[in-house]
Enzyme design. Structure first.
Site, PDB file in Angstrom:
ATOM      1  CG  PHE A 129      20.862 -66.072 -83.130  1.00 19.97           C
ATOM      2  CD1 PHE A 129      20.948 -66.107 -81.746  1.00 19.97           C
ATOM      3  CD2 PHE A 129      21.881 -65.459 -83.843  1.00 19.97           C
ATOM      4  CE1 PHE A 129      22.038 -65.546 -81.080  1.00 19.97           C
ATOM      5  CE2 PHE A 129      22.970 -64.891 -83.190  1.00 19.97           C
ATOM      6  CZ  PHE A 129      23.043 -64.936 -81.796  1.00 19.97           C
ATOM      7  CG  ASP A 206      21.067 -71.404 -86.805  1.00 20.27           C
ATOM      8  OD1 ASP A 206      21.792 -72.192 -86.148  1.00 20.27           O
ATOM      9  OD2 ASP A 206      21.233 -70.175 -86.805  1.00 20.27           O
ATOM     10  CE1 TYR A 231      29.239 -69.497 -81.058  1.00 20.59           C
ATOM     11  CE2 TYR A 231      30.560 -69.314 -83.051  1.00 20.59           C
ATOM     12  CZ  TYR A 231      29.420 -68.990 -82.341  1.00 20.59           C
ATOM     13  OH  TYR A 231      28.473 -68.183 -82.901  1.00 20.59           O
ATOM     14  CE  LYS A 232      25.517 -71.029 -80.248  1.00 28.35           C
ATOM     15  NZ  LYS A 232      25.661 -69.871 -79.344  1.00 28.35           N
ATOM     16  NE  ARG A 380      21.385 -68.589 -73.514  1.00 26.29           N
ATOM     17  CZ  ARG A 380      22.005 -68.517 -74.681  1.00 26.29           C
ATOM     18  NH1 ARG A 380      21.335 -68.779 -75.789  1.00 26.29           N
ATOM     19  NH2 ARG A 380      23.268 -68.172 -74.774  1.00 26.29           N
TER      20      ARG A 380
HETATM   21  C1  LIG Z   1      21.088 -69.867 -83.470  1.00 25.74           C
HETATM   22  C2  LIG Z   1      22.333 -69.092 -83.736  1.00 25.74           C
HETATM   23  N1  LIG Z   1      22.676 -68.777 -85.002  1.00 25.74           N
HETATM   24  C3  LIG Z   1      23.802 -68.087 -85.282  1.00 25.74           C
HETATM   25  C4  LIG Z   1      24.640 -67.681 -84.268  1.00 25.74           C
HETATM   26  C5  LIG Z   1      25.876 -66.861 -84.513  1.00 25.74           C
HETATM   27  O1  LIG Z   1      26.402 -66.932 -85.769  1.00 25.74           O
HETATM   28  P1  LIG Z   1      27.956 -66.511 -85.980  1.00 25.74           P
HETATM   29  O2  LIG Z   1      28.791 -67.639 -85.463  1.00 25.74           O
HETATM   30  O3  LIG Z   1      28.087 -66.270 -87.410  1.00 25.74           O
HETATM   31  O4  LIG Z   1      28.211 -65.296 -85.152  1.00 25.74           O
HETATM   32  C6  LIG Z   1      24.338 -67.991 -82.942  1.00 25.74           C
HETATM   33  C7  LIG Z   1      25.231 -67.539 -81.853  1.00 25.74           C
HETATM   34  O5  LIG Z   1      25.020 -67.710 -80.696  1.00 25.74           O
HETATM   35  C8  LIG Z   1      23.156 -68.704 -82.674  1.00 25.74           C
HETATM   36  O6  LIG Z   1      22.822 -69.007 -81.417  1.00 25.74           O
END
Ligand SMILES: Cc1ncc(COP(=O)(O)O)c(C=O)c1O
Length: 420
Positions: A129, A206, A231-232, A380
């Protein structure tokens, strides 16, 4: 999915047999006809969360005022334990809910480099990401390290051989996504962690696209560090605090670089000099976001009730069904499945490739089906298992088939823009 039929009654049968069918009613549904296939970007609002936030705001903050800190102060670690127990395979005292994924990644990656003196290579992959790649790029620049990028197939995810080739005795840290944000490719956490450890490096996972949808076993895999958002699939709301995992035996050796007062031992003595709290508490930084943390607690409770095993089984079935329908109906229109096909290599979303993916996605939204677009040409679709029905998948792909047949997407004039 062993048997598959493309008629709607097959989907209806799957809904009838679904042990999680009732969970849909735990969520707010403003428009019952909307088909929401983007819970992998922003989960919907659980009814319990709406009530809890009203209570936190009205009672705890409104009436309790500063007195409520007595009940709030332990929330980040308490909710971290809850998340660790039910969703991350982490024993108590190793997970904290705090900050954003981006900031947590920075904290842990920086600490990992300090813990591997004499090693100056960070390894990640070019399909990780963006925020992960940027944070690591920044740390490499700030510390004079090398950032080594593995070339990853956009559809199939990390190749273990490429990883083996990239890691050597100079590697301090390997940072990867458990489920790839674009394709949904699921990495083998146990195996990759083993490969990284053989080289004497630390691994940072992650979990943004796996937590709450795919069982995660951080302790059992021997993972060192992890971060993820809420938040997902955890349905905790936009900007809700993220979480981090720091394995117990590393907690004395690793020092995260943001020395704030919430990470201080005996915080309210307000003493001179930073003296980190023992344990996972050192990973906290400043005043925690209490409203958001309460939302994380409700989100985790709801998924704990569903059970991560049942959520995973349904996620596999939903995505397998989606792929089956895409093969049967959409291939003649030039749509190809851009996610791994084996169930054990896929998270809970599916990417479909088409040169006009952006306009097709917009046409779908106009028809009441919300998915999202990812570069370069991916639609997606995330049928989050807590609230998506098999008939939602059938209806969404039927609408998609119609859009492709009638070519209505060619009328879309909206320019590609932000969000999701
Ligand atoms: C794999 C991944 N890492 C990190 C993030 C985003 O990080 P943050 O919440 O700090 O914006 C996302 C957001 O969609 C993501 O999909």
């Amino acid at each position: 999915m062993t048997t598959f039929r493309p008629d709607r009654s097959f989907a209806e049968g799957l809904d009838t047999a679904d042990p999680l069918a009732g969970f849909r009613d735990h969520f707010e549904r403003d428009d019952p006809s909307l088909i929401y296939l983007d819970g992998n970007s922003l989960g919907p609002l659980p009814r319990a969360t709406k009530a809890r936030i009203a209570e936190v705001v009205g009672q705890e903050w409104g009436a309790g005022l500063v007195r409520s800190w007595a009940r709030w102060i332990d929330l980040p670690l308490h909710v971290g334990d809850l998340l660790g127990e039910h969703l991350a395979g982490a024993g108590p005292g190793q997970v904290a809910v705090c900050d954003s994924t981006t900031v947590n990644l920075y904290k842990l990656a920086w600490a990992a480099l300090d813990a591997r003196p004499g090693r100056s290579v960070i390894v990640t992959d070019d399909d990780n990401f963006p925020t992960d790649r940027y944070v690591l790029e920044g740390i490499a620049a700030q510390r004079g390290c090398e950032l080594r990028m593995i070339r990853t197939d956009l559809d199939q995810g990390i190749a273990e051989e490429a990883l083996r080739t990239a890691i050597d005795e100079h590697t301090a840290l390997v940072s990867l996504s458990h489920v790839a944000y674009r394709s949904g490719a699921l990495a083998d956490m146990a195996k990759i962690t083993g490969i990284v450890h053989e080289a004497g490096a630390l691994v940072l996972w992650d979990l943004c696209h796996s937590i709450g949808a795919v069982p995660v076993q951080l302790d059992a895999c021997g993972a060192d560090l992890a971060v993820g958002c809420t938040y997902k699939y955890l349905n905790s709301g936009p900007g809700a605090p993220a979480f981090l995992y720091l394995r117990r035996d590393l907690q004395q050796r690793l020092r995260q670089p943001i020395w704030g007062w919430f990470g201080q031992r005996n915080q309210f003595e307000m003493g001179q000099g930073y003296d980190p709290a023992p344990g996972i508490g050192q990973c906290l930084t400043g005043t925690p976001q209490i409203i958001g943390t309460a939302a994380v607690q409700e989100g985790v409770r709801l998924l704990a009730e569903a059970g991560i095993g049942r959520l995973r089984a349904k996620g596999v079935a939903l995505t397998g069904y989606l792929i089956g329908l895409a093969d049967a109906w959409l291939a003649p229109y030039g749509i190809t499945v851009a996610s791994p096909r084996p169930d054990d290599r896929r998270g809970a979303h599916v990417a479909l490739a088409h040169p006009d993916a952006w306009r097709i996605g917009q046409a779908l939204i106009a028809e009441g089906v919300i998915g999202d677009y990812r570069t370069p040409d991916r639609l997606r679709l995330g049928p989050a298992p807590a609230f998506t029905r098999f008939t939602d998948v059938w209806d969404a792909l039927d609408i998609l088939r119609r859009i492709l047949t009638n070519k209505t997407y060619l009328n879309v004039t909206v320019a590609r823009s932000v969000v999701t």
